[in-house]
Design a protein around this motif. Structure first.
Motif, PDB file in Angstrom:
ATOM      1  N   GLY A  67       0.787  -1.231   0.000  1.00 38.46           N
ATOM      2  CA  GLY A  67       0.000   0.000   0.000  1.00 38.46           C
ATOM      3  C   GLY A  67       0.818   1.278   0.000  1.00 38.46           C
ATOM      4  N   LYS A  68       2.146   1.149  -0.088  1.00 38.83           N
ATOM      5  CA  LYS A  68       3.031   2.307   0.040  1.00 38.83           C
ATOM      6  C   LYS A  68       3.788   2.564  -1.262  1.00 38.83           C
ATOM      7  N   VAL A  69       4.160   3.803  -1.445  1.00 37.99           N
ATOM      8  CA  VAL A  69       4.915   4.234  -2.619  1.00 37.99           C
ATOM      9  C   VAL A  69       6.376   4.432  -2.208  1.00 37.99           C
ATOM     10  N   ILE A 386      -0.834   5.268   0.841  1.00 32.39           N
ATOM     11  CA  ILE A 386      -1.507   6.348   0.114  1.00 32.39           C
ATOM     12  C   ILE A 386      -2.122   5.779  -1.167  1.00 32.39           C
ATOM     13  N   PRO A 387      -3.133   6.473  -1.726  1.00 32.17           N
ATOM     14  CA  PRO A 387      -3.783   5.952  -2.929  1.00 32.17           C
ATOM     15  C   PRO A 387      -2.864   5.900  -4.146  1.00 32.17           C
ATOM     16  N   PHE A 396      -1.599  18.364   0.687  1.00 32.95           N
ATOM     17  CA  PHE A 396      -0.374  19.121   0.961  1.00 32.95           C
ATOM     18  C   PHE A 396      -0.125  19.401   2.429  1.00 32.95           C
ATOM     19  N   GLY A 397      -1.136  19.275   3.279  1.00 33.82           N
ATOM     20  CA  GLY A 397      -0.967  19.664   4.678  1.00 33.82           C
ATOM     21  C   GLY A 397      -0.501  18.557   5.594  1.00 33.82           C
ATOM     22  N   ASN A 398      -0.345  17.351   5.072  1.00 35.76           N
ATOM     23  CA  ASN A 398       0.025  16.211   5.908  1.00 35.76           C
ATOM     24  C   ASN A 398       1.394  15.664   5.521  1.00 35.76           C
ATOM     25  N   ASN A 399       2.023  15.006   6.488  1.00 38.76           N
ATOM     26  CA  ASN A 399       3.296  14.333   6.222  1.00 38.76           C
ATOM     27  C   ASN A 399       3.008  12.893   5.814  1.00 38.76           C
ATOM     28  N   HIS A 400       3.332  12.536   4.590  1.00 36.59           N
ATOM     29  CA  HIS A 400       3.026  11.208   4.069  1.00 36.59           C
ATOM     30  C   HIS A 400       4.227  10.265   4.107  1.00 36.59           C
ATOM     31  N   ILE A 401       5.328  10.702   4.713  1.00 36.64           N
ATOM     32  CA  ILE A 401       6.556   9.904   4.720  1.00 36.64           C
ATOM     33  C   ILE A 401       6.599   9.030   5.972  1.00 36.64           C
TER      34      ILE A 401
END
Length: 412
Positions: A67-69, A386-387, A396-401
């Protein structure tokens, strides 16, 4: 130590053969592999591909990226993170109606930072800079260029560059150092600009070169700062001492600085909020990378670099933060990528290319950084679930790492 990352939802910026940069329409193309794996040995990417080809691969550690990039770490080719204190009062002053130029004209801006830095010990300057560097690593930056320029005396510029050298030695991220002694005219030289340029050319550059403290020479070529003639003198002196040119140019005015940079084979021309047809013409056929700094435009409420004009002309574009205390107090490359999409109308593919492979080119390191390629350094971002990679600039307001790997080592 070997690491196998498996079940990757999508592996981004995959290059079967290494490319040093992407330009024009090619920036819309971002090669990826879905349901992928990536194998790291020591500090190097050694293999990748589809999960169906991963059955017999063994590693010391396995990371399940379902599910991760996964993508290369950001390459931030324009920062000033070695500085003292902050300039939050000037932020309030701008809200109350003063312009960046107004603040500079009354002794604020760069001169304010220079005074603080001159009165800060080298150890304290290092400690402040360490905090910033650790923060940007967590945000996915794996290679970074750091400029001097808040010293404005020979001793203070050397102090900044020694701090940068120490950061390079003590942290695993790739660090490139730039001498920006020509960042502003010090108060002591207000009525004798030529004497300060003489100091940069005859004293500062030779001492920096002698101590091998910088890779690049930079100049703030702008009205009220350094003229075309000043800039040419400084670039020529830098080249004579083995320093490759870069230029701050066209932030507020376009008056020939881009063409001057190209004349001296500048690795990059940075800012470009103002851009003429002559500038675009000068860049065509050159090896110079145009670098846009969208969070600077955001913070100062000045125009954004017209990157679509550059790409339409077949040119490359890189993105960087311009992390500094006055015009961009943020080193968040994720925000830069989002802002490039939202305000500069770059596609996610273009923005990611600009922040990875082209950012690496603008630092002179794209042979080893900026893409997923066998033999390149294992500098990797693993996102949270993430999708798709479009979600990175979209939300843009969140940390996706979730995880950052530098030279094959997970950063804590």
């Amino acid at each position: 130590m070997s690491i196998l990352i498996k079940n990757i939802k999508e592996l981004i910026q995959v290059r079967e053969t290494n490319v040093l940069k992407v330009s024009g329409a090619d920036m819309k193309e971002l090669p990826t592999i879905k349901n992928a794996y990536l194998l790291i040995e020591h500090d190097t990417i050694v293999e990748y591909g589809k999960m169906e080809d991963c059955e017999d691969i063994q590693a010391d550690k396995t990371i399940d990226a379902t599910g991760k990039v996964v993508l290369p770490t950001w390459c931030d080719s324009h920062t000033h993170i070695v500085y003292a204190g902050n300039r939050e009062q000037e932020f309030v002053d701008r809200i109350n109606g003063l312009s960046y130029e107004d603040i500079a004209n009354r002794g604020g801006g760069i001169l304010n930072s220079a005074e603080k830095l001159q009165n800060t010990s080298e150890e304290e300057l290092y400690n402040q800079s360490v905090k910033r560097l650790k923060e940007v690593i967590k945000l996915g930056t794996g290679a970074i260029e750091i400029k001097s320029g808040y010293g404005l005396t020979v001793d203070a510029e050397l102090k900044m560059l020694r701090v940068i050298k120490r950061l390079k030695k003590e942290f695993p991220v790739k660090v490139k150092a730039t001498l920006l002694g020509a960042h502003a005219i010090p108060k002591a030289y207000k009525d004798n600009q030529k004497a300060y340029v003489d100091l940069v050319v005859n004293s500062m550059i030779p001492k920096v070169a002698e101590e091998e403290l910088a890779h690049y020479i930079d100049v703030f070529c702008e009205k009220g700062y350094f003229t075309l003639e000043d800039t040419e003198r400084i670039l020529k002196a830098g080249l004579a001492h083995g320093l490759t040119p870069k230029i701050h140019v066209n932030q507020f005015n376009a008056f020939g600085g881009v063409a001057l940079g190209v004349k001296y084979n500048a690795l990059s021309v940075d800012h470009l909020e103002e851009l003429s047809d002559d500038d675009v013409k000068a860049l065509k056929g050159s090896n110079t990378m145009p670098v846009a700094l969208p969070s600077c435009s955001y913070f100062l409420s000045i125009p954004y670099s017209p990157v679509r004009k550059l790409m339409k002309a077949g040119l490359p574009v890189a993105l960087a933060t311009d992390y500094n205390p006055g015009s961009t107090p943020s080193g968040n490359m994720n925000f830069v990528v989002s802002t490039a999409c939202i305000k500069m109308k770059m596609t996610p593919e273009e923005a990611i290319n600009a922040a990875t492979i082209n950012g690496a080119y603008a630092m002179g390191i794209s042979n080893m950084y900026g893409s997923i390629c066998r033999g390149k350094k294992a500098n990797i971002i693993i996102t949270k679930e993430i999708p798709s990679y479009h979600f990175l600039p979209y939300a843009f307001g969140n940390n996706h790492i979730e995880t950052v790997i530098i030279n094959g080592v997970e950063m804590s």
